[in-house]
Write a protein that holds these residues in place. Structure first.
Motif, PDB file in Angstrom:
ATOM      1  N   SER A 132       0.934  -1.232   0.084  1.00 12.13           N
ATOM      2  CA  SER A 132       0.083  -0.016  -0.021  1.00 12.13           C
ATOM      3  C   SER A 132       0.894   1.391  -0.019  1.00 12.13           C
ATOM      4  O   SER A 132       2.053   1.209   0.076  1.00 12.13           O
ATOM      5  N   LYS A 133       0.286   2.346   0.108  1.00  9.36           N
ATOM      6  CA  LYS A 133       0.824   3.581   0.184  1.00  9.36           C
ATOM      7  C   LYS A 133       0.430   4.568   1.253  1.00  9.36           C
ATOM      8  O   LYS A 133      -0.910   4.387   1.714  1.00  9.36           O
ATOM      9  N   ARG A 134       0.978   5.441   1.847  1.00 14.07           N
ATOM     10  CA  ARG A 134       0.789   6.205   3.022  1.00 14.07           C
ATOM     11  C   ARG A 134       0.798   7.769   2.473  1.00 14.07           C
ATOM     12  O   ARG A 134       2.281   8.178   2.132  1.00 14.07           O
ATOM     13  N   ALA A 135      -0.268   8.489   2.111  1.00 19.07           N
ATOM     14  CA  ALA A 135      -0.127   9.922   1.661  1.00 19.07           C
ATOM     15  C   ALA A 135      -0.214  10.759   2.848  1.00 19.07           C
ATOM     16  O   ALA A 135      -1.189  10.847   3.623  1.00 19.07           O
ATOM     17  N   MET A 136       0.585  11.796   2.930  1.00 17.59           N
ATOM     18  CA  MET A 136       0.464  12.692   4.122  1.00 17.59           C
ATOM     19  C   MET A 136       0.163  14.023   3.583  1.00 17.59           C
ATOM     20  O   MET A 136       0.149  14.172   2.406  1.00 17.59           O
ATOM     21  N   ILE A 150       1.462  13.896  11.993  1.00 11.23           N
ATOM     22  CA  ILE A 150       1.220  14.770  10.529  1.00 11.23           C
ATOM     23  C   ILE A 150       2.643  14.568   9.681  1.00 11.23           C
ATOM     24  O   ILE A 150       2.638  14.979   8.456  1.00 11.23           O
ATOM     25  N   PHE A 151       3.694  13.891  10.040  1.00 12.42           N
ATOM     26  CA  PHE A 151       4.849  13.521   9.286  1.00 12.42           C
ATOM     27  C   PHE A 151       5.198  11.959   9.595  1.00 12.42           C
ATOM     28  O   PHE A 151       4.869  11.473  10.455  1.00 12.42           O
ATOM     29  N   ILE A 152       5.757  11.186   8.535  1.00 11.66           N
ATOM     30  CA  ILE A 152       6.269   9.904   8.760  1.00 11.66           C
ATOM     31  C   ILE A 152       7.731  10.243   9.194  1.00 11.66           C
ATOM     32  O   ILE A 152       8.651  10.774   8.648  1.00 11.66           O
ATOM     33  N   HIS A 153       7.854   9.726  10.443  1.00 17.86           N
ATOM     34  CA  HIS A 153       8.982  10.255  11.355  1.00 17.86           C
ATOM     35  C   HIS A 153      10.404   9.896  10.537  1.00 17.86           C
ATOM     36  O   HIS A 153      11.168  10.962  10.453  1.00 17.86           O
ATOM     37  N   PRO A 154      10.644   8.756  10.051  1.00 14.14           N
ATOM     38  CA  PRO A 154      12.012   8.568   9.607  1.00 14.14           C
ATOM     39  C   PRO A 154      12.272   8.887   8.056  1.00 14.14           C
ATOM     40  O   PRO A 154      13.177   9.009   7.599  1.00 14.14           O
ATOM     41  N   SER A 155      11.152   9.713   7.510  1.00 10.84           N
ATOM     42  CA  SER A 155      11.111  10.643   6.378  1.00 10.84           C
ATOM     43  C   SER A 155      11.654  11.854   6.365  1.00 10.84           C
ATOM     44  O   SER A 155      11.786  12.577   5.408  1.00 10.84           O
ATOM     45  N   ILE A 156      11.710  12.523   7.631  1.00 13.48           N
ATOM     46  CA  ILE A 156      11.628  13.757   7.663  1.00 13.48           C
ATOM     47  C   ILE A 156      13.098  14.384   7.603  1.00 13.48           C
ATOM     48  O   ILE A 156      14.064  13.609   7.822  1.00 13.48           O
ATOM     49  N   ASP A 182       5.178  14.100  19.928  1.00 17.31           N
ATOM     50  CA  ASP A 182       5.432  14.911  20.757  1.00 17.31           C
ATOM     51  C   ASP A 182       6.263  16.035  20.414  1.00 17.31           C
ATOM     52  O   ASP A 182       6.126  17.209  20.630  1.00 17.31           O
ATOM     53  N   LEU A 183       7.257  15.871  19.301  1.00 15.90           N
ATOM     54  CA  LEU A 183       7.855  16.718  18.820  1.00 15.90           C
ATOM     55  C   LEU A 183       7.287  17.776  17.749  1.00 15.90           C
ATOM     56  O   LEU A 183       7.476  18.807  17.708  1.00 15.90           O
ATOM     57  N   TRP A 184       6.480  17.160  16.935  1.00 20.21           N
ATOM     58  CA  TRP A 184       5.613  17.935  16.245  1.00 20.21           C
ATOM     59  C   TRP A 184       4.708  18.770  16.976  1.00 20.21           C
ATOM     60  O   TRP A 184       4.400  19.932  16.578  1.00 20.21           O
ATOM     61  N   TYR A 195       6.080  20.910   5.943  1.00 20.88           N
ATOM     62  CA  TYR A 195       5.414  20.378   4.438  1.00 20.88           C
ATOM     63  C   TYR A 195       5.888  19.152   4.437  1.00 20.88           C
ATOM     64  O   TYR A 195       7.090  18.492   4.585  1.00 20.88           O
ATOM     65  N   ASN A 196       4.851  18.354   3.331  1.00 25.43           N
ATOM     66  CA  ASN A 196       5.139  17.054   2.989  1.00 25.43           C
ATOM     67  C   ASN A 196       5.048  17.018   1.496  1.00 25.43           C
ATOM     68  O   ASN A 196       4.371  17.462   0.717  1.00 25.43           O
ATOM     69  N   ILE A 197       6.327  16.492   0.814  1.00 25.48           N
ATOM     70  CA  ILE A 197       6.426  16.251  -0.422  1.00 25.48           C
ATOM     71  C   ILE A 197       5.415  15.315  -0.890  1.00 25.48           C
ATOM     72  O   ILE A 197       5.414  14.228  -0.326  1.00 25.48           O
ATOM     73  N   GLN A 198       4.674  15.613  -1.923  1.00 22.33           N
ATOM     74  CA  GLN A 198       3.659  14.799  -2.518  1.00 22.33           C
ATOM     75  C   GLN A 198       4.168  13.763  -3.594  1.00 22.33           C
ATOM     76  O   GLN A 198       3.657  13.565  -4.663  1.00 22.33           O
ATOM     77  N   GLU A 199       5.409  13.030  -3.199  1.00 22.46           N
ATOM     78  CA  GLU A 199       5.690  12.050  -3.728  1.00 22.46           C
ATOM     79  C   GLU A 199       6.269  10.850  -2.954  1.00 22.46           C
ATOM     80  O   GLU A 199       6.492  11.187  -1.685  1.00 22.46           O
ATOM     81  N   ASN A 200       6.398   9.762  -3.224  1.00 20.62           N
ATOM     82  CA  ASN A 200       6.822   8.605  -2.348  1.00 20.62           C
ATOM     83  C   ASN A 200       8.407   8.577  -2.387  1.00 20.62           C
ATOM     84  O   ASN A 200       9.049   8.210  -3.167  1.00 20.62           O
TER      85      ASN A 200
END
Length: 265
Positions: A132-136, A150-156, A182-184, A195-200
């Motif tokens: 599957s995919k997860r869109a933020m 609101i963010f995928i932690h290891p992707s930031i 907690d950080l967010w 901001y979340n880049i709208q790409e995988n």
């Protein structure tokens, strides 16, 4: 000085193939101006030796170790103590970063100084492959924090100076499974935005073992984190119902939650 410092915690994993894929996905990034700081969180197996062997030929990689198991937040803060980069990127030892992830995130932060942090979307995979995919949300607001992360932690990737202003991760009992959330909450309470880049840009491992780790006591801790965070963000009285959300969700079987999220096969 490197442009980016990548920080990663690792604990008790003797799956060399999995760890190597994660590390290689960083080492082989199209953007190469980074240091990669890995903190072994007091592993009792041969994890430290596995990582040491994998990174032995790349001088950008730094391996440190906690004397005993202290948790992810503590380990990431340990990495931050020696990080020299302008930006801090996260990575997890069982995931995979797309090879142009850093290139896209550095470009975004360089060109958009009004944002403190940038994440992105992800593919979800397990031992059987991508399922599957997860869109933020592209422009997350403080109100979005009511519903969850609101963010995928290891992707930031985040500006280090801002992360240090927030005193890094809060390494206490109640954040042991939601140090990112907690950080967010603290980030937005201080007036910053992301901001979340709208790409995988990331491949996130979400398997049965991840589900098993979500014990109910961590739901109680999350409720405490929510209460403090929502109070600082002035999200009450609306926020009260969302404080108890993790307690309710924790009673729902994980396979049902996966269906509700649209992430089932």
């Amino acid at each position: 000085m490197p442009k980016v410092s990548v920080i990663m915690g690792i604990y008790n994993t003797n799956n060399k193939i999995m760890v190597k894929k994660a590390i290689d996905s960083i080492i082989n990034q199209s953007f190469s101006d980074f240091e990669f700081i890995i903190c072994d969180d007091g592993s009792s197996d041969n994890t430290y030796e596995i990582v040491k062997e994998i990174i032995s030929n790349d001088k950008r990689c730094i391996l440190i170790k906690n004397n005993r198991n202290m948790g992810l937040a503590y380990s990431l803060n340990n990495c931050l103590k020696i990080a020299k980069g302008e930006y801090i990127a996260r990575m997890d030892a069982d995931d995979i970063s797309m090879l142009d992830r850093f290139e896209k995130q550095v470009k975004f932060l360089d060109n958009n100084p009004q944002y403190a942090i940038v994440g992105g979307n992800a593919e979800l995979f397990n031992e059987e492959g991508t399922y599957s995919k997860r869109a933020m949300k592209e422009y997350p607001t403080k109100e979005d924090l009511l519903f969850g992360t609101i963010f995928i932690h290891p992707s930031i990737m985040m500006r280090k100076d801002i992360l240090l202003k927030l005193n890094g991760y809060r390494a206490v009992k109640e954040t042991s499974r939601c140090e990112d959330y907690d950080l967010w909450l603290r980030l937005y309470a201080h007036g910053y935005k992301g901001y979340n880049i709208q790409e995988n840009i990331y491949k996130f491992r979400e398997d049965i073992n991840a589900f098993k780790r979500r014990k109910y006591k961590y739901r109680i801790d999350e409720a405490k984190v929510r209460y403090k965070g929502f109070k600082n963000l002035k999200l009450f009285p609306k926020g009260y119902i969302y404080v108890i959300k993790p307690l309710i969700v924790g009673l729902i079987p994980q396979n049902i939650l996966a269906i509700l999220r649209g992430e089932n096969k």
